[in-house]
Design a protein around this motif. Structure first.
Motif, PDB file in Angstrom:
ATOM      1  N   ALA A   1      36.393  23.209  34.054  1.00 29.81           N
ATOM      2  CA  ALA A   1      37.382  24.279  33.955  1.00 29.81           C
ATOM      3  C   ALA A   1      37.225  25.316  35.064  1.00 29.81           C
ATOM      4  N   ALA A   2      36.103  25.316  35.748  1.00 30.00           N
ATOM      5  CA  ALA A   2      35.856  26.309  36.798  1.00 30.00           C
ATOM      6  C   ALA A   2      36.831  26.124  37.952  1.00 30.00           C
ATOM      7  N   LEU A   3      37.248  27.244  38.516  1.00 28.49           N
ATOM      8  CA  LEU A   3      38.173  27.222  39.645  1.00 28.49           C
ATOM      9  C   LEU A   3      37.437  26.859  40.931  1.00 28.49           C
ATOM     10  N   PRO A   4      38.142  26.245  41.885  1.00 27.93           N
ATOM     11  CA  PRO A   4      37.521  25.958  43.184  1.00 27.93           C
ATOM     12  C   PRO A   4      37.279  27.253  43.955  1.00 27.93           C
ATOM     13  N   PRO A   5      36.363  27.238  44.901  1.00 23.33           N
ATOM     14  CA  PRO A   5      36.007  28.463  45.642  1.00 23.33           C
ATOM     15  C   PRO A   5      37.184  29.147  46.318  1.00 23.33           C
ATOM     16  N   GLU A   6      38.198  28.410  46.726  1.00 27.42           N
ATOM     17  CA  GLU A   6      39.319  29.016  47.453  1.00 27.42           C
ATOM     18  C   GLU A   6      40.349  29.683  46.544  1.00 27.42           C
ATOM     19  N   ALA A   7      40.180  29.584  45.231  1.00 23.71           N
ATOM     20  CA  ALA A   7      41.153  30.160  44.288  1.00 23.71           C
ATOM     21  C   ALA A   7      41.214  31.680  44.415  1.00 23.71           C
ATOM     22  N   HIS A   8      42.412  32.217  44.133  1.00 32.05           N
ATOM     23  CA  HIS A   8      42.609  33.661  44.160  1.00 32.05           C
ATOM     24  C   HIS A   8      43.664  34.033  43.132  1.00 32.05           C
ATOM     25  N   GLY A   9      43.975  35.303  43.019  1.00 32.61           N
ATOM     26  CA  GLY A   9      44.917  35.773  42.003  1.00 32.61           C
ATOM     27  C   GLY A   9      44.159  36.455  40.877  1.00 32.61           C
ATOM     28  N   THR A  10      44.680  36.355  39.659  1.00 32.50           N
ATOM     29  CA  THR A  10      44.009  36.937  38.500  1.00 32.50           C
ATOM     30  C   THR A  10      43.125  35.872  37.876  1.00 32.50           C
TER      31      THR A  10
ATOM     32  N   VAL B   1      39.686  39.907  36.547  1.00 35.50           N
ATOM     33  CA  VAL B   1      39.757  40.576  37.847  1.00 35.50           C
ATOM     34  C   VAL B   1      40.884  39.960  38.672  1.00 35.50           C
ATOM     35  N   GLN B   2      41.263  40.669  39.733  1.00 32.12           N
ATOM     36  CA  GLN B   2      42.354  40.205  40.587  1.00 32.12           C
ATOM     37  C   GLN B   2      41.965  40.378  42.040  1.00 32.12           C
ATOM     38  N   GLY B   3      42.361  39.421  42.835  1.00 31.28           N
ATOM     39  CA  GLY B   3      42.147  39.489  44.270  1.00 31.28           C
ATOM     40  C   GLY B   3      43.184  38.636  44.971  1.00 31.28           C
ATOM     41  N   ASP B   4      43.735  39.147  46.069  1.00 36.87           N
ATOM     42  CA  ASP B   4      44.831  38.457  46.742  1.00 36.87           C
ATOM     43  C   ASP B   4      44.370  37.477  47.807  1.00 36.87           C
ATOM     44  N   GLY B   5      43.237  37.735  48.405  1.00 34.56           N
ATOM     45  CA  GLY B   5      42.799  36.889  49.499  1.00 34.56           C
ATOM     46  C   GLY B   5      42.252  35.557  49.037  1.00 34.56           C
ATOM     47  N   PRO B   6      42.571  34.479  49.764  1.00 36.66           N
ATOM     48  CA  PRO B   6      42.000  33.176  49.427  1.00 36.66           C
ATOM     49  C   PRO B   6      40.474  33.243  49.437  1.00 36.66           C
ATOM     50  N   GLY B   7      39.858  32.493  48.570  1.00 34.14           N
ATOM     51  CA  GLY B   7      38.404  32.451  48.509  1.00 34.14           C
ATOM     52  C   GLY B   7      37.807  33.414  47.505  1.00 34.14           C
ATOM     53  N   LEU B   8      38.642  34.013  46.654  1.00 30.44           N
ATOM     54  CA  LEU B   8      38.140  34.984  45.678  1.00 30.44           C
ATOM     55  C   LEU B   8      37.080  34.368  44.759  1.00 30.44           C
ATOM     56  N   ALA B   9      37.339  33.181  44.245  1.00 29.51           N
ATOM     57  CA  ALA B   9      36.390  32.551  43.311  1.00 29.51           C
ATOM     58  C   ALA B   9      35.037  32.336  43.982  1.00 29.51           C
ATOM     59  N   GLY B  10      35.046  31.881  45.221  1.00 27.63           N
ATOM     60  CA  GLY B  10      33.794  31.675  45.948  1.00 27.63           C
ATOM     61  C   GLY B  10      33.066  32.981  46.203  1.00 27.63           C
ATOM     62  N   ARG B  11      33.809  34.023  46.555  1.00 27.94           N
ATOM     63  CA  ARG B  11      33.182  35.326  46.802  1.00 27.94           C
ATOM     64  C   ARG B  11      32.575  35.895  45.517  1.00 27.94           C
ATOM     65  N   LEU B  12      33.262  35.711  44.386  1.00 26.99           N
ATOM     66  CA  LEU B  12      32.710  36.193  43.116  1.00 26.99           C
ATOM     67  C   LEU B  12      31.411  35.466  42.770  1.00 26.99           C
ATOM     68  N   ARG B  13      31.386  34.163  43.009  1.00 28.35           N
ATOM     69  CA  ARG B  13      30.145  33.406  42.745  1.00 28.35           C
ATOM     70  C   ARG B  13      29.022  33.876  43.668  1.00 28.35           C
ATOM     71  N   GLN B  14      29.345  34.110  44.935  1.00 28.95           N
ATOM     72  CA  GLN B  14      28.324  34.599  45.874  1.00 28.95           C
ATOM     73  C   GLN B  14      27.819  35.973  45.465  1.00 28.95           C
ATOM     74  N   ALA B  15      28.670  36.767  44.813  1.00 24.69           N
ATOM     75  CA  ALA B  15      28.284  38.119  44.393  1.00 24.69           C
ATOM     76  C   ALA B  15      27.550  38.119  43.046  1.00 24.69           C
ATOM     77  N   GLY B  16      27.400  36.937  42.429  1.00 27.89           N
ATOM     78  CA  GLY B  16      26.599  36.871  41.212  1.00 27.89           C
ATOM     79  C   GLY B  16      27.278  36.343  39.970  1.00 27.89           C
ATOM     80  N   ALA B  17      28.570  36.017  40.039  1.00 24.51           N
ATOM     81  CA  ALA B  17      29.251  35.473  38.856  1.00 24.51           C
ATOM     82  C   ALA B  17      28.737  34.072  38.570  1.00 24.51           C
ATOM     83  N   TRP B  18      28.508  33.776  37.292  1.00 20.19           N
ATOM     84  CA  TRP B  18      28.098  32.428  36.894  1.00 20.19           C
ATOM     85  C   TRP B  18      29.253  31.457  37.003  1.00 20.19           C
TER      86      TRP B  18
END
Length: 128
Positions: A39-48, A85-102
């Motif tokens: 169910a996890a989104l790919p690293p490039e996912a963005h939006g809400t 959370v919401q983010g417009d730029g591509p790669g939001l899911a990957g950035r959240l994981r790099q910042a500590g999201a499981w």
């Protein structure tokens, strides 16, 4: 004497019940591990999205992680470690994981707010 024998028999029945419970919980945990991983989104996912942080992560640490990931807080998801959370730029899911999201998941999983046995749909939500 009869009470002692039946007590011993009852004890083994409890062991069988505990073993069955442990087996069911183990099977459930294994299935859930696959479901959550898929169910996890790919690293490039963005939006809400729904960002899940380790339980016990403080609000300050979550806000810092969101800032690092260039994400905006929409709201807490009812659990202390899940945030919408919401983010417009591509790669939001990957950035959240790099910042500590499981994990980072689609926000559709959070459409209904669950509360005990009741489901309350947010304003504007449509029934399927």
């Amino acid at each position: 004497m009869t009470g002692t024998r039946s007590g011993a028999r009852g004890g083994s029945g409890h062991l069988v019940a505990l073993a069955a419970l442990a087996g069911i919980l183990g099977l459930w945990a294994g299935v859930m591990a696959f479901v959550v991983r898929d169910a996890a989104l790919p690293p490039e996912a963005h939006g809400t999205v729904l960002a899940v942080f380790p339980p016990g992560t403080g609000e300050t640490a979550v806000m810092i992680a969101l800032a690092q990931a260039d994400a905006r807080l929409v709201r807490q998801a009812g659990l202390g470690f899940a945030w919408l959370v919401q983010g417009d730029g591509p790669g939001l899911a990957g950035r959240l994981r790099q910042a500590g999201a499981w994990g980072v998941f689609d926000d559709i999983a959070l459409l209904p707010d669950m509360g005990g046995c009741a489901v309350v749909l947010p304003r504007g939500a449509q029934r399927l």
